[in-house]
Design an enzyme around this catalytic site. Structure first.
Site, mmCIF file in Angstrom:
data_model
loop_
_atom_site.group_PDB
_atom_site.id
_atom_site.type_symbol
_atom_site.label_atom_id
_atom_site.label_comp_id
_atom_site.label_asym_id
_atom_site.label_seq_id
_atom_site.Cartn_x
_atom_site.Cartn_y
_atom_site.Cartn_z
ATOM 1 N N ARG A 60 0.847 -1.114 -0.318
ATOM 2 C CA ARG A 60 0.176 0.547 0.327
ATOM 3 C C ARG A 60 0.664 1.088 -0.064
ATOM 4 O O ARG A 60 0.871 2.140 -0.352
ATOM 5 C CB ARG A 60 -0.825 0.048 1.311
ATOM 6 C CG ARG A 60 -1.570 1.458 0.639
ATOM 7 C CD ARG A 60 -2.968 0.830 2.436
ATOM 8 N NE ARG A 60 -3.941 2.472 2.449
ATOM 9 C CZ ARG A 60 -4.294 2.732 3.061
ATOM 10 N NH1 ARG A 60 -3.421 1.743 4.646
ATOM 11 N NH2 ARG A 60 -5.572 3.544 3.446
ATOM 12 N N HIS A 64 0.450 4.580 -1.718
ATOM 13 C CA HIS A 64 0.133 5.874 -1.660
ATOM 14 C C HIS A 64 1.283 7.069 -1.598
ATOM 15 O O HIS A 64 0.936 8.739 -1.254
ATOM 16 C CB HIS A 64 0.336 5.785 -0.058
ATOM 17 C CG HIS A 64 -1.405 5.640 0.621
ATOM 18 N ND1 HIS A 64 -2.126 5.886 1.148
ATOM 19 C CD2 HIS A 64 -2.219 4.644 -0.684
ATOM 20 C CE1 HIS A 64 -3.341 5.203 1.814
ATOM 21 N NE2 HIS A 64 -3.383 4.551 0.597
ATOM 22 N N ASN A 93 -3.556 8.339 5.321
ATOM 23 C CA ASN A 93 -2.660 7.472 5.777
ATOM 24 C C ASN A 93 -2.438 7.175 6.959
ATOM 25 O O ASN A 93 -1.048 6.407 7.451
ATOM 26 C CB ASN A 93 -1.329 8.446 5.504
ATOM 27 C CG ASN A 93 -1.270 8.860 4.116
ATOM 28 O OD1 ASN A 93 -1.222 7.384 3.482
ATOM 29 N ND2 ASN A 93 -0.714 9.798 3.690
ATOM 30 N N HIS A 194 -5.485 -5.491 -2.735
ATOM 31 C CA HIS A 194 -7.166 -5.711 -1.282
ATOM 32 C C HIS A 194 -6.872 -7.344 -0.796
ATOM 33 O O HIS A 194 -7.904 -7.325 -0.285
ATOM 34 C CB HIS A 194 -8.031 -4.900 -1.924
ATOM 35 C CG HIS A 194 -8.480 -3.576 -1.177
ATOM 36 N ND1 HIS A 194 -8.884 -2.521 -1.851
ATOM 37 C CD2 HIS A 194 -6.499 -2.835 -1.399
ATOM 38 C CE1 HIS A 194 -8.413 -1.457 -2.101
ATOM 39 N NE2 HIS A 194 -7.963 -1.584 -1.174
HETATM 40 C C1 HEM Z 1 -8.363 1.714 -5.869
HETATM 41 C C2 HEM Z 1 -8.810 3.018 -5.085
HETATM 42 C C3 HEM Z 1 -7.841 2.410 -3.765
HETATM 43 C C4 HEM Z 1 -9.222 2.464 -2.688
HETATM 44 C C5 HEM Z 1 -9.780 3.209 -2.385
HETATM 45 C C6 HEM Z 1 -8.098 2.033 -1.482
HETATM 46 C C7 HEM Z 1 -8.272 2.041 0.095
HETATM 47 C C8 HEM Z 1 -8.267 1.689 1.408
HETATM 48 C C9 HEM Z 1 -8.802 1.493 2.391
HETATM 49 C C10 HEM Z 1 -9.884 1.709 2.446
HETATM 50 C C11 HEM Z 1 -7.439 0.595 3.315
HETATM 51 C C12 HEM Z 1 -7.757 0.632 4.648
HETATM 52 C C13 HEM Z 1 -7.526 1.365 5.222
HETATM 53 C C14 HEM Z 1 -7.181 1.250 6.948
HETATM 54 O O1 HEM Z 1 -9.084 1.357 7.333
HETATM 55 O O2 HEM Z 1 -7.373 0.288 7.674
HETATM 56 C C15 HEM Z 1 -6.682 0.256 1.649
HETATM 57 C C16 HEM Z 1 -5.950 -0.750 2.542
HETATM 58 C C17 HEM Z 1 -4.722 -1.633 1.709
HETATM 59 N N1 HEM Z 1 -5.044 -1.209 0.234
HETATM 60 FE FE1 HEM Z 1 -5.923 0.024 -0.994
HETATM 61 N N2 HEM Z 1 -7.744 0.989 -1.605
HETATM 62 C C18 HEM Z 1 -6.985 1.173 -3.042
HETATM 63 C C19 HEM Z 1 -5.950 1.493 -4.186
HETATM 64 C C20 HEM Z 1 -5.227 0.369 -3.594
HETATM 65 C C21 HEM Z 1 -3.781 0.008 -4.312
HETATM 66 C C22 HEM Z 1 -3.547 0.309 -5.980
HETATM 67 C C23 HEM Z 1 -2.782 -0.612 -3.817
HETATM 68 C C24 HEM Z 1 -1.609 -1.363 -4.331
HETATM 69 C C25 HEM Z 1 -1.442 -1.776 -5.172
HETATM 70 C C26 HEM Z 1 -3.506 -0.973 -2.288
HETATM 71 C C27 HEM Z 1 -3.083 -1.888 -1.737
HETATM 72 C C28 HEM Z 1 -3.327 -1.698 -0.041
HETATM 73 C C29 HEM Z 1 -3.508 -2.742 0.675
HETATM 74 C C30 HEM Z 1 -2.660 -3.882 0.519
HETATM 75 C C31 HEM Z 1 -3.579 -2.741 2.163
HETATM 76 C C32 HEM Z 1 -3.969 -3.122 3.450
HETATM 77 C C33 HEM Z 1 -2.864 -2.493 4.185
HETATM 78 C C34 HEM Z 1 -2.389 -3.188 5.347
HETATM 79 O O3 HEM Z 1 -3.113 -3.986 5.977
HETATM 80 O O4 HEM Z 1 -1.948 -2.219 6.222
HETATM 81 N N3 HEM Z 1 -4.874 -1.084 -2.300
HETATM 82 N N4 HEM Z 1 -7.569 0.139 0.703
#
Ligand code: HEM
Ligand SMILES: *[C@@H]1O[C@H](CO)[C@@H](O)[C@H](O)[C@H]1NC(C)=O
Ligand SMILES: *[C@@H]1O[C@H](CO)[C@@H](O)[C@H](O)[C@H]1NC(C)=O
Length: 322
Positions: A60, A64, A93, A194
């Site tokens: 992630r 970001h 973040n 995700h």
């Molecule tokens: C398409 C639009 C996207 C939205 C709206 C989005 C939104 C989010 C949100 C809200 C979370 C959870 C944050 C929390 O509340 O802890 C999340 C987690 C995550 N996102 Fe996305 N995301 C998007 C695209 C991406 C992309 C492009 C990647 C990487 C290639 C990504 C990788 C991740 C990962 C790996 C997590 C888990 C992080 C952790 O466990 O610490 N996301 N995302």
């Protein structure tokens, strides 16, 4: 004139390799720091095998970083009296982004081997690549072009403006990726990240559980048992994103999207147009399809608005500008 040049460049980049247009290069540190990629990989391995969630955090982290001021390590900068509100402290973040200690450890090890040679922005890209490698059990292998420089600007409000929130619909998602030179398929393919990691309840309760939504009722009930009905910073728990294979970097995410067992409106949105729904089905059903697409889309994302020359530097400490 400028516009038509930009369009010509965009077309060339789409046809060739996004990274080539940015002056990034695979093996960029071959002469100046030949062991850098091995050093980073060893650090990432240590952390990820102790806690797979840190691997998710690193995957992630590059998203970001790259969507705000380009892939320039701006997300790594700590607050200072001169810049009290860097990206790191913005709601997308803080407090959810994790993995910063891995970048610090990698930077320490790399500075010992080759002081002043490797940018923090490249470490973010290498570390995310390695996390995907380990969490996919070595299926996702990415050659990451390098040569990024570190930026000196980090502004929390730019993170809010550029990172798509989880309540976005399909048009908003496509537009926010298009603003960074990524197309709808890149968006669908990168959303597959995700398939690992977690989310805080506050990211989805309001628009997915508290009001009628298309979420699967079995899945929703599990989430309701884990999440407060009205999450506040004090009681904001976390849940796994992929309830079936939470730590595997695999295509299970797309099966979950099709089954309506996903957390966010933005995940569910991927099947709200015929074109993106077709991509979801291909990723879900064709073995190896998503992994191959992810490799390409990752390289493209990792080349967004890369800084060269006077625009950047190689930081001594990834948390502060030189
Ligand atoms: C398409 C639009 C996207 C939205 C709206 C989005 C939104 C989010 C949100 C809200 C979370 C959870 C944050 C929390 O509340 O802890 C999340 C987690 C995550 N996102 Fe996305 N995301 C998007 C695209 C991406 C992309 C492009 C990647 C990487 C290639 C990504 C990788 C991740 C990962 C790996 C997590 C888990 C992080 C952790 O466990 O610490 N996301 N995302
Ligand atoms: C951050 O960006 C916002 C909006 O672009 C701007 O109004 C603000 O002055 C910037 N803050 C700093 C410290 O540069
Ligand atoms: C997405 O949201 C925007 C802003 O609220 C709205 O104008 C648009 O009609 C929505 N599009 C779809 C496909 O729901």
């Amino acid at each position: 004139m400028a516009a038509s040049f930009r369009i010509a460049m965009a077309v060339t980049c789409a046809l060739v390799l996004a990274s080539a247009c940015q002056g990034l290069e695979v093996g960029y540190y071959k002469k100046t720091c030949p062991r850098v990629e091995a050093i980073v990989r060893d650090e990432v391995k240590k952390f990820v095998y102790k806690n797979a969630g840190i691997g998710a955090g690193l995957i992630r982290l590059i998203f970001h970083d790259c969507f705000v001021q380009g892939c320039d390590g701006s997300v790594l900068l700590d607050p200072t009296p001169a810049n009290p509100q860097p990206e790191k402290l913005s709601p997308p973040n803080m407090p959810s982004l994790r993995g910063f200690e891995v970048i610090d450890a990698a930077k320490d090890a790399v500075e010992k081997a080759c002081p002043g040679k490797v940018s923090c922005a490249d470490l973010v890209a290498f570390a995310a690549r390695d996390a995907a490698y380990f969490l996919s059990r070595f299926k996702v292998k990415i050659n990451v072009p390098a040569g990024r420089l570190d930026g000196r600007v980090s502004n929390a409000s730019e993170a809010l403006d550029n990172l798509p929130p989880p309540f976005f619909n399909i048009t908003q998602l496509i537009d926010s990726f298009a603003a960074k030179g990524l197309d709808a398929e890149d968006m669908v393919v990168l959303s597959g990240a995700h398939t690992v990691g977690r989310s805080h309840c506050s990211s989805f309760v309001r628009d997915r559980l508290a009001v009628p939504s298309d979420i699967n009722s079995w899945f929703a009930n599990i989430l309701r048992r884990k999440c407060p009905a009205n999450p506040t910073p004090a009681n904001d728990r976390t849940v796994n994103q992929d309830i079936f294979t939470p730590n595997a970097f695999d295509n299970q995410y797309y099966k979950n999207v099709l089954a309506h067992k996903v957390l966010f409106t933005s995940d569910a949105a991927l099947i709200t147009t015929p074109a993106t729904a077709k991509m979801v089905r291909d990723n879900a059903y064709i073995p190896g399809w998503w992994e191959a697409k992810f490799v390409k889309a990752f390289v493209k994302m990792a080349a967004i608005e890369v800084k060269t020359g006077h625009q950047g530097e190689i930081r001594k400490n990834c948390r502060v500008v030189n």
